[in-house]
Design an enzyme around this catalytic site. Structure first.
Site, short mmCIF file in Angstrom:
data_model
loop_
_atom_site.label_atom_id
_atom_site.label_comp_id
_atom_site.label_asym_id
_atom_site.label_seq_id
_atom_site.Cartn_x
_atom_site.Cartn_y
_atom_site.Cartn_z
CE LYS A 165 -2.32 -0.78 3.81
NZ LYS A 165 -1.76 -2.07 4.27
NE ARG A 211 -4.52 -0.63 9.65
CZ ARG A 211 -3.37 -0.09 9.17
NH1 ARG A 211 -3.28 1.19 8.95
NH2 ARG A 211 -2.33 -0.86 8.93
NE ARG A 258 7.22 -2.91 6.49
CZ ARG A 258 5.90 -2.68 6.49
NH1 ARG A 258 5.33 -2.11 5.45
NH2 ARG A 258 5.14 -3.03 7.49
NE ARG A 307 6.48 -0.62 10.06
CZ ARG A 307 5.33 -0.45 9.43
NH1 ARG A 307 5.29 0.14 8.25
NH2 ARG A 307 4.21 -0.88 9.98
NE ARG A 362 1.69 -4.61 11.42
CZ ARG A 362 2.73 -4.53 10.60
NH1 ARG A 362 3.85 -5.18 10.87
NH2 ARG A 362 2.65 -3.82 9.52
P1 AMP Z 1 0.77 0.86 8.76
O1 AMP Z 1 2.01 1.60 8.46
O2 AMP Z 1 -0.41 1.36 7.97
O3 AMP Z 1 0.93 -0.62 8.68
O4 AMP Z 1 0.42 1.18 10.28
C1 AMP Z 1 1.29 0.83 11.34
C2 AMP Z 1 0.55 0.80 12.66
O5 AMP Z 1 -0.01 2.09 12.93
C3 AMP Z 1 -0.63 -0.15 12.69
O6 AMP Z 1 -0.25 -1.49 12.98
C4 AMP Z 1 -1.45 0.46 13.83
O7 AMP Z 1 -0.90 0.19 15.10
C5 AMP Z 1 -1.27 1.95 13.57
N1 AMP Z 1 -2.32 2.44 12.63
C6 AMP Z 1 -2.13 2.94 11.38
N2 AMP Z 1 -3.29 3.29 10.82
C7 AMP Z 1 -4.26 3.01 11.73
C8 AMP Z 1 -5.66 3.12 11.75
N3 AMP Z 1 -6.35 3.59 10.69
N4 AMP Z 1 -6.33 2.72 12.87
C9 AMP Z 1 -5.66 2.26 13.93
N5 AMP Z 1 -4.34 2.10 13.99
C10 AMP Z 1 -3.62 2.47 12.89
#
Ligand code: AMP
Length: 193
Positions: free
Chosen positions: A14, A89, A128, A134, A145
């Site tokens: 994404k 989400r 990654r 990360r 996740r």
């Molecule tokens: P991502 O980079 O999109 O995978 O997001 C990394 C982490 O940020 C996720 O595993 C959540 O802990 C938090 N996060 C990102 N976007 C959201 C969202 N829309 N709702 C809740 N937590 C989020």
């Protein structure tokens, strides 16, 4: 004026595709994950609140996430359209986004759904972890996740499907190929970059 969402499991690509699409459509790519990571790095209050959830691979509470997106979408650059990556989400976030857009007299043009199978996304995320370090890319957290995605986010696809907004694209292959696929799928719905 193009308003898009990109949705798919962690590791589907994404973030990478968002950057390409944002460039093509000349709209900001807004990633809630990136904004949270930036806040964690800068040790802001929001970052301190979000960190424990992120490290466990859990969702940051809706109230925090919704406020952040409402603020961000009010910035001048988002008036000309936007691409939201990683939001909404949860069902609660879908409702909030609906409210934000209705308040502004706006609506979504399409939801890009990036498809990738579990083995592939786990492989990519482990990679990654090595490349970017990360803290939420360890195998246990990755599996968690993915479970949370399946449980809370995958069901949202049907909501957007019922609104005829979903554009499904295979996320496997070279970055450029996937970008081309997405642009083609959007163009076939009259959404041109
Ligand atoms: P991502 O980079 O999109 O995978 O997001 C990394 C982490 O940020 C996720 O595993 C959540 O802990 C938090 N996060 C990102 N976007 C959201 C969202 N829309 N709702 C809740 N937590 C989020």
């Amino acid at each position: 004026m193009t308003r898009l969402l990109i949705i798919g499991p962690p590791g589907a690509g994404k973030g990478t595709q968002s950057a390409k699409l944002a460039e093509a459509f000349k709209i900001p790519a807004i990633s809630t994950g990136d904004i949270f990571r930036e806040n964690v790095k800068n040790e802001t209050e929001l970052g301190q609140q979000a960190k424990a959830f992120m490290d466990r691979g859990e969702y940051v509470p809706d109230s925090l996430t919704n406020d952040l997106v409402r603020d961000r979408l009010a910035w001048a650059d988002a008036a000309a359209g936007f691409l939201l990556d990683g939001y909404p989400r949860t069902a609660d976030q879908v409702e909030e986004l609906d409210r934000i857009l209705t308040d502004q007299g706006e609506s979504l043009d399409a939801v890009v759904l990036l498809i990738a199978d579990t083995d592939e996304v786990v492989r990519r995320l482990l990679n990654r972890a090595i490349e970017q370090g990360r803290t939420d890319d360890t195998e246990d957290v990755i599996r968690h996740r993915l479970d949370i995605y399946a449980d809370q986010t995958a069901p949202l696809i049907e909501v957007f499907s019922n609104r005829q907004l979903v554009v499904e694209v295979d996320g496997l292959g070279a970055v450029q190929e996937v970008t081309a696929r997405i642009l083609e799928a959007l163009a076939s719905r009259g959404i041109e970059a």
